[in-house]
Write a protein that holds these residues in place. Structure first.
Motif, PDB file in Angstrom:
ATOM      1  N   SER A  51       3.008   0.283   2.783  1.00 40.70           N
ATOM      2  CA  SER A  51       4.157  -0.400   3.390  1.00 40.70           C
ATOM      3  C   SER A  51       4.841  -1.271   2.357  1.00 40.70           C
ATOM      4  CB  SER A  51       3.699  -1.277   4.553  1.00 40.70           C
ATOM      5  OG  SER A  51       3.105  -0.487   5.553  1.00 40.70           O
ATOM      6  N   GLY A  52       6.166  -1.273   2.406  1.00 39.06           N
ATOM      7  CA  GLY A  52       6.918  -2.101   1.470  1.00 39.06           C
ATOM      8  C   GLY A  52       8.390  -2.111   1.798  1.00 39.06           C
ATOM      9  N   GLY A  53       9.178  -2.618   0.855  1.00 33.26           N
ATOM     10  CA  GLY A  53      10.614  -2.731   1.049  1.00 33.26           C
ATOM     11  C   GLY A  53      11.305  -1.403   1.280  1.00 33.26           C
ATOM     12  N   ALA A  54      10.737  -0.315   0.757  1.00 34.76           N
ATOM     13  CA  ALA A  54      11.346   1.015   0.901  1.00 34.76           C
ATOM     14  C   ALA A  54      10.858   1.717   2.164  1.00 34.76           C
ATOM     15  CB  ALA A  54      11.041   1.850  -0.326  1.00 34.76           C
ATOM     16  N   GLY A  55      10.198   0.997   3.063  1.00 34.60           N
ATOM     17  CA  GLY A  55       9.678   1.617   4.278  1.00 34.60           C
ATOM     18  C   GLY A  55       8.205   1.916   4.143  1.00 34.60           C
ATOM     19  N   GLU A  56       7.740   2.855   4.942  1.00 34.09           N
ATOM     20  CA  GLU A  56       6.318   3.192   4.951  1.00 34.09           C
ATOM     21  C   GLU A  56       6.109   4.630   4.481  1.00 34.09           C
ATOM     22  OE1 GLU A  56       2.975   1.849   7.852  1.00 34.09           O
ATOM     23  OE2 GLU A  56       3.815   3.681   8.694  1.00 34.09           O
ATOM     24  N   GLN A  57       5.173   4.817   3.574  1.00 31.25           N
ATOM     25  CA  GLN A  57       4.742   6.141   3.124  1.00 31.25           C
ATOM     26  C   GLN A  57       3.394   6.409   3.778  1.00 31.25           C
ATOM     27  OE1 GLN A  57       6.572   8.017   0.817  1.00 31.25           O
ATOM     28  NE2 GLN A  57       8.084   6.404   0.978  1.00 31.25           N
ATOM     29  N   ARG A  58       3.211   7.622   4.300  1.00 33.82           N
ATOM     30  CA  ARG A  58       1.937   7.964   4.945  1.00 33.82           C
ATOM     31  C   ARG A  58       1.425   9.293   4.407  1.00 33.82           C
ATOM     32  NH1 ARG A  58       2.774   7.268  11.258  1.00 33.82           N
ATOM     33  NH2 ARG A  58       2.366   9.462  10.931  1.00 33.82           N
ATOM     34  N   TYR A  59       0.122   9.340   4.171  1.00 29.87           N
ATOM     35  CA  TYR A  59      -0.525  10.542   3.655  1.00 29.87           C
ATOM     36  C   TYR A  59      -1.832  10.763   4.401  1.00 29.87           C
ATOM     37  CZ  TYR A  59       2.598   9.547  -0.229  1.00 29.87           C
ATOM     38  OH  TYR A  59       3.707   9.268  -0.985  1.00 29.87           O
ATOM     39  N   ARG A  60      -2.186  12.008   4.616  1.00 27.91           N
ATOM     40  CA  ARG A  60      -3.518  12.330   5.132  1.00 27.91           C
ATOM     41  C   ARG A  60      -4.375  12.629   3.909  1.00 27.91           C
ATOM     42  NH1 ARG A  60      -6.888  13.289   8.946  1.00 27.91           N
ATOM     43  NH2 ARG A  60      -8.295  15.056   8.932  1.00 27.91           N
ATOM     44  N   VAL A  61      -5.486  11.917   3.777  1.00 30.68           N
ATOM     45  CA  VAL A  61      -6.356  12.086   2.614  1.00 30.68           C
ATOM     46  C   VAL A  61      -7.752  12.507   3.062  1.00 30.68           C
ATOM     47  CG1 VAL A  61      -5.076  10.455   1.178  1.00 30.68           C
ATOM     48  CG2 VAL A  61      -6.995   9.631   2.533  1.00 30.68           C
ATOM     49  N   GLU A  62      -8.438  13.204   2.159  1.00 28.92           N
ATOM     50  CA  GLU A  62      -9.806  13.653   2.413  1.00 28.92           C
ATOM     51  C   GLU A  62     -10.618  13.441   1.146  1.00 28.92           C
ATOM     52  OE1 GLU A  62     -10.063  17.617   4.010  1.00 28.92           O
ATOM     53  OE2 GLU A  62      -8.238  17.320   5.193  1.00 28.92           O
ATOM     54  N   GLY A  63     -11.482  12.442   1.151  1.00 27.03           N
ATOM     55  CA  GLY A  63     -12.373  12.193   0.030  1.00 27.03           C
ATOM     56  C   GLY A  63     -11.675  11.582  -1.171  1.00 27.03           C
ATOM     57  N   GLY A  64     -12.464  11.215  -2.160  1.00 28.99           N
ATOM     58  CA  GLY A  64     -11.950  10.592  -3.368  1.00 28.99           C
ATOM     59  C   GLY A  64     -12.375   9.140  -3.443  1.00 28.99           C
ATOM     60  N   PHE A  65     -11.569   8.336  -4.154  1.00 29.36           N
ATOM     61  CA  PHE A  65     -11.891   6.921  -4.257  1.00 29.36           C
ATOM     62  C   PHE A  65     -10.626   6.075  -4.350  1.00 29.36           C
ATOM     63  CE2 PHE A  65     -11.647   8.223  -8.683  1.00 29.36           C
ATOM     64  CZ  PHE A  65     -10.992   7.176  -9.297  1.00 29.36           C
ATOM     65  N   LEU A  66     -10.780   4.779  -4.105  1.00 29.63           N
ATOM     66  CA  LEU A  66      -9.704   3.799  -4.207  1.00 29.63           C
ATOM     67  C   LEU A  66     -10.195   2.679  -5.116  1.00 29.63           C
ATOM     68  CD1 LEU A  66      -7.368   2.352  -1.617  1.00 29.63           C
ATOM     69  CD2 LEU A  66      -8.916   0.783  -2.749  1.00 29.63           C
ATOM     70  N   GLN A  67      -9.366   2.302  -6.071  1.00 36.27           N
ATOM     71  CA  GLN A  67      -9.704   1.230  -7.010  1.00 36.27           C
ATOM     72  C   GLN A  67      -8.626   0.164  -6.950  1.00 36.27           C
ATOM     73  OE1 GLN A  67      -9.240   2.250 -11.143  1.00 36.27           O
ATOM     74  NE2 GLN A  67     -10.737   0.735 -11.788  1.00 36.27           N
ATOM     75  N   VAL A  68      -9.055  -1.104  -6.905  1.00 29.15           N
ATOM     76  CA  VAL A  68      -8.131  -2.244  -6.930  1.00 29.15           C
ATOM     77  C   VAL A  68      -8.514  -3.118  -8.117  1.00 29.15           C
ATOM     78  CG1 VAL A  68      -7.261  -4.259  -5.694  1.00 29.15           C
ATOM     79  CG2 VAL A  68      -7.989  -2.248  -4.404  1.00 29.15           C
ATOM     80  N   ALA A  69      -7.516  -3.456  -8.950  1.00 30.91           N
ATOM     81  CA  ALA A  69      -7.739  -4.357 -10.086  1.00 30.91           C
ATOM     82  C   ALA A  69      -6.407  -4.973 -10.476  1.00 30.91           C
ATOM     83  CB  ALA A  69      -8.346  -3.618 -11.266  1.00 30.91           C
ATOM     84  N   GLU A  70      -6.322  -6.296 -10.417  1.00 34.13           N
ATOM     85  CA  GLU A  70      -5.141  -7.043 -10.862  1.00 34.13           C
ATOM     86  C   GLU A  70      -3.847  -6.532 -10.224  1.00 34.13           C
ATOM     87  OE1 GLU A  70      -5.178  -7.090 -15.121  1.00 34.13           O
ATOM     88  OE2 GLU A  70      -7.149  -8.012 -15.194  1.00 34.13           O
ATOM     89  N   ASP A  71      -3.835  -6.429  -8.891  1.00 37.03           N
ATOM     90  CA  ASP A  71      -2.679  -5.984  -8.105  1.00 37.03           C
ATOM     91  C   ASP A  71      -2.250  -4.559  -8.423  1.00 37.03           C
ATOM     92  OD1 ASP A  71      -2.581  -8.302  -6.588  1.00 37.03           O
ATOM     93  OD2 ASP A  71      -1.189  -9.297  -7.946  1.00 37.03           O
ATOM     94  N   GLN A  72      -3.143  -3.769  -8.966  1.00 38.18           N
ATOM     95  CA  GLN A  72      -2.905  -2.345  -9.150  1.00 38.18           C
ATOM     96  C   GLN A  72      -3.885  -1.581  -8.270  1.00 38.18           C
ATOM     97  OE1 GLN A  72      -2.975  -1.229 -13.265  1.00 38.18           O
ATOM     98  NE2 GLN A  72      -1.210  -2.492 -13.756  1.00 38.18           N
ATOM     99  N   VAL A  73      -3.346  -0.659  -7.474  1.00 34.67           N
ATOM    100  CA  VAL A  73      -4.165   0.139  -6.562  1.00 34.67           C
ATOM    101  C   VAL A  73      -4.034   1.598  -6.983  1.00 34.67           C
ATOM    102  CG1 VAL A  73      -4.561   0.823  -4.165  1.00 34.67           C
ATOM    103  CG2 VAL A  73      -3.732  -1.492  -4.684  1.00 34.67           C
ATOM    104  N   ARG A  74      -5.161   2.214  -7.261  1.00 34.75           N
ATOM    105  CA  ARG A  74      -5.175   3.619  -7.638  1.00 34.75           C
ATOM    106  C   ARG A  74      -5.973   4.378  -6.586  1.00 34.75           C
ATOM    107  NH1 ARG A  74      -6.801   3.742 -13.043  1.00 34.75           N
ATOM    108  NH2 ARG A  74      -4.608   3.635 -13.535  1.00 34.75           N
TER     109      ARG A  74
END
Length: 83
Positions: A51-74
């Motif tokens: 969610s942000g100023g450009a609206g909302e982006q939505r994805y269906r995901v299956e597996g993997g990982f999420l990393q957060v470090a210093e306001d960067q999300v991968r």
């Protein structure tokens, strides 16, 4: 503001900014806002919402990982489709 990347084996699906990220972790949903502590989590199956100023982006995901470090999300996922 968060810098966000959503990457699948086929393509980079999203590269930009977001105010918040909600992701399906392996044990429930996780919410990320600016200033979040560093973390790494496995993804389950479900809906990834950016969610942000450009609206909302939505994805269906299956597996993997999420990393957060210093306001960067991968988000690196095995399967992702835009909703």
């Amino acid at each position: 503001m968060l810098q966000v990347s959503v990457i699948s084996p086929e393509a980079v699906l999203y590269e930009g900014t977001a105010d918040s990220v909600v992701a399906p972790a392996f044990d429930g949903e996780v919410g990320i806002l600016t200033g979040h502590a560093p973390m790494l989590t496995l993804l389950g199956v479900g809906e990834l919402r950016l969610s942000g100023g450009a609206g909302e982006q939505r994805y269906r995901v299956e597996g993997g990982f999420l990393q957060v470090a210093e306001d960067q999300v991968r988000v690196v996922t095995e399967v992702a489709t835009s909703i």
